[in-house]
Design an enzyme around this catalytic site. Sequence first.
Site: not given
Length: 1087
Positions: A392, A480, A521, A578, A753, A783
Amino acid sequence: VVCFFPFVSPEEERKVKANDREYNEKFQYASNCIVTSKYNIVTFLPVNLFEQFQEVANTYFLFLLILQLIPQISSLSWFTTIVPLALVLSITAVKDATDDYFRHKSDNQVNNRESQVLIRGSLQNEKWMNVRVGDIIKLENNQFVAADVLLLSTSEPHGLCYIETAELDGETNMKVRQSISVTAELCDPNHLASFDGEVMCEPPNNKLDRFCGTLYWREKKYPLTNQNMLLRGCVLRNTEACYGLVIFAGPDTKLMQNSGRTKFKRTSIDRLMNTLVLWIFGFLVCMGGILAVGNAIWEKEVGFLFQSFLPWDPPVDNFLFSAFLSFWSYVIILNTVVPISLYVSVEVIRLGHSYFINWDQQMFCSQCNTAAEARTTTLNEELGQVEYIFSDKTGTLTQNIMTFNKCSINGQSYGMLNFTPLNPLADPNFCFYDEKLLESVKVGDSHTHEFFRLLSLCHTVMSEEKSEGELVYKAQSPDEGALVTAARNFGFVFRSRTPGTITTTEMGQTVTYSLLAILDFNNIRKRMSVIVRNPEGRIRLYCKGADTVLVERLQPCNQELISITSDHLNEYAADGLRTLALAYRDLSEEEWEAWSESHRFADKATDCREDRLAATYDKIEQEMLLLGATAIEDKLQEGVPETIALLSLANIKIWVLTGDKQETAVNIGYSCKMLTDDMTEVIIISGHTVQSVRHELRSVFFFFLVQILPNLIISGEFALVISGHSLAHALEPDMEEEFLSTACACKAVICCRVTPLQKAQVVELIKKHKKAVTLAVGDGANDVSMIKSAHIGVGISGQEGIQAVLASDYSFAQFRFLQRLLLVHGRWSYLRMCRFLCYFFYKNFAFTMVHFWFGFFCGFSAQTVYDQFFITLYNIVYTSLPVLAMGMFDQDVPDQRSLEYPKLYEPGQLNLLFNKREFFICITQGIYTSVVLFFVPYAVLSDATQSNGVPLADYQSFAVTTATALVIVVSVQIALDTGFWTVFNHVFVWGSLGSFFTIMFALHSQTLFRNLPNQFHFVGNAQNTLLQPVVWLTIALATAICIVPVLAFRFLKLDLKPQLSDTVRKLKFSFYDPSVSALLSSQCVPL
């Protein structure tokens, strides 16, 4: 604690009625008692023995023991097998009993916790194990939740409560839960005692993030979601008290549903050993068959001459039956080619290697006080054979500590100038430098204010104000937290939230917004929205998410702004940042009412609820206006570029599987040296259709084909970058091999993605088509599937909880420790296990095959060469500890050299140190040694005499001479095989040799003969035999004939065809040898 669970058919739907135990008991729901232990006092012995005899090896040795109890077959006493078998079973049983004792202790501790249960209108203290489905329980602040309960009411306004879910998912941030409005006022036990609502919901399952049910009360129904549930294992925080209705109890709770056993992983050496053991068993049967045929021929041709004074024992009445019994006798005698101690020794060595990983101070992270942990003991040598690493990015290669770095507002890019906080509520740790943006905020630019207003409203962050002006944000993700902190520092401060409101301070003015809806989300939507009503009554939808998702939902009226912002996004991504896009939409009262009605309908649906809600969300998130974009920096962890460069030199291919956009992933690839400017080409696959992806893959294939044609190898280094939508097509069955061949021809692969499922699919693809060991490393819940799919799973204990760690085989705090885990511990574990197995098979063939040769000289009578005590003690006393010491401590080069010369890792990847060829070499050497050990003493002693003229050619003297020569030869051999001597090696090797002579003289002593004359009848034989010089000359001759060829071969190999490890070992003796220096400089990595 004894708990009984009813055996019922799987549920399709659960019905629970509050305060009605009689109604709920007819469904036979599980009690709240949990049992994680496997045994109790009564069942331990039978169940544990049954489990142990599931192992083929244990069953095989039990079968041999039964054969030894038959007098007509066995020429060995039963204890030669039962002692090692009992020792192995006892060690395993003690380990299992110890583990189960701690499970019992933990179960009792949990089951005897107390909870307040509403019984007949009053609260009573009950143990957790006595809580039942349908009970109403009271929870107080800082208490663990006893079961999965529906939240009915709380002491906080609006039915809110706060929980910590660290025991469930490892996340320490607080989360908010809310009771449904119709029960929120039931805060009194008297009112709750009259509550008779009925819940109909999904059956027990392991999905922590979803719950679907309906409450029926007073002829109305109310939808229930995960936001209304408190799960067992959570802790109530910052809430004085709350009441809940038990829906799932004990083994049905989501915590227990997620505690199933992890899939058992076996190493390639395990699989090879199983094959070799079957081959050895076949070889054993063949040897038994040959000797049985010899017995038949001998009994027919010669044996009848002895019938008059040595008749057959009943029930033997002919030579064929004698041969049949002889076959089984030799199966018993020759069974030591695969001793039971092999399996115990392997497990002990693996356990030791696991402790070495746990104790390694160089893999200890002082910043987070976290040590490396081997969470399994079965995969250590597999760490030395890894060819593919799947990693990852966020939190694994990077720190997952987000900082607001740049932003684009209304087509204007901001970032990296001087900044001074303009409000007293600013976060002192916030660093963002741009005077233009600060000025834009001060002058009241509407776009800038709307940008930061969105950041202060569109999130799920919880706020805690410890004192006036001291705000602490609890965010579920670092992204966030970074965005809300940025809004806070630019004057748009998120202060608090309730179920229906969000309170902010905007440029010093307190503003309260009505929170109409939150559009959550998830990994499929890749966006989040909120719908709020401002104090003036205007309704607005704010949305933030991935630019690829948001752009297609924007109004097409301002293409110029969209184009400029897209350019900014690409610039930010190229810097490795990001990115998120921000947009909004104004809603009329009519639009809101219509959508709200459809949302309520979808929310109340009992079937396909998630799909209906997603469709509803998608309907409103259209025709939005672009506000801008954010760019967050997630810096690389310390040592990541160096680690990746080192692993690449070890011929390990690294694939990064990330959810970030392509530009961000590529930039990180360059930063961490996966991608370099020296590469011939970075190939990008970005097709959106099956045909386009296939065309791109085939174009790359033909390009490689052209490269290969001149010299049959691909010249140059290539990297592959593929997007998630292209990967979805590439993983189709008819295209996966084309994708695999292209990807495997590249030095580095980056998949962008990608979803969690796609990560696991990529790992499975390599496992399916490549005979290679795979390792997956990650830090988050997304993961977990990848970690479980790989041969070896590694969890990084970072910022995203501990779900990855809990699912992993090994865990540590920093990606850079991976180099030490593989190149040091993994390589050593593989080397040690291979040397251990080679020596183990050698010494046992050398020991056992002597019986085979003796069979041709004893009338094939299944007479043993050695006495039965030597046979019993050979593998558990005389030769067990030296080989264990080698398997635990041996090393060919020091750890620093392993890191300096990563090419040392390649023998494990190529499986060179223990394979079928090496196995046959070992047993060939063992058979050669057995020939020498039998025929040299046989030839010498047949004509030898003692100093007094008495012949030495007797059975007992021959047995002592052969056994002594065997122990000395195998001890010298392990001294040659040991590359790294410790105190333990010296003590075990020379101590085992000394114990042999001590025990042998004791067994042949007069004391034992006087007490047990039937068992110890070789009185004085050892002392008499070993006093003869000819015996010691015979032993020395046999040792020389066995060892000298080995020494000669090794010296020739070292001189003519040295391995890299041999050359590295020469380094400390060859500082001034130009040839050695030149060879090593090409393999060395400067540290």
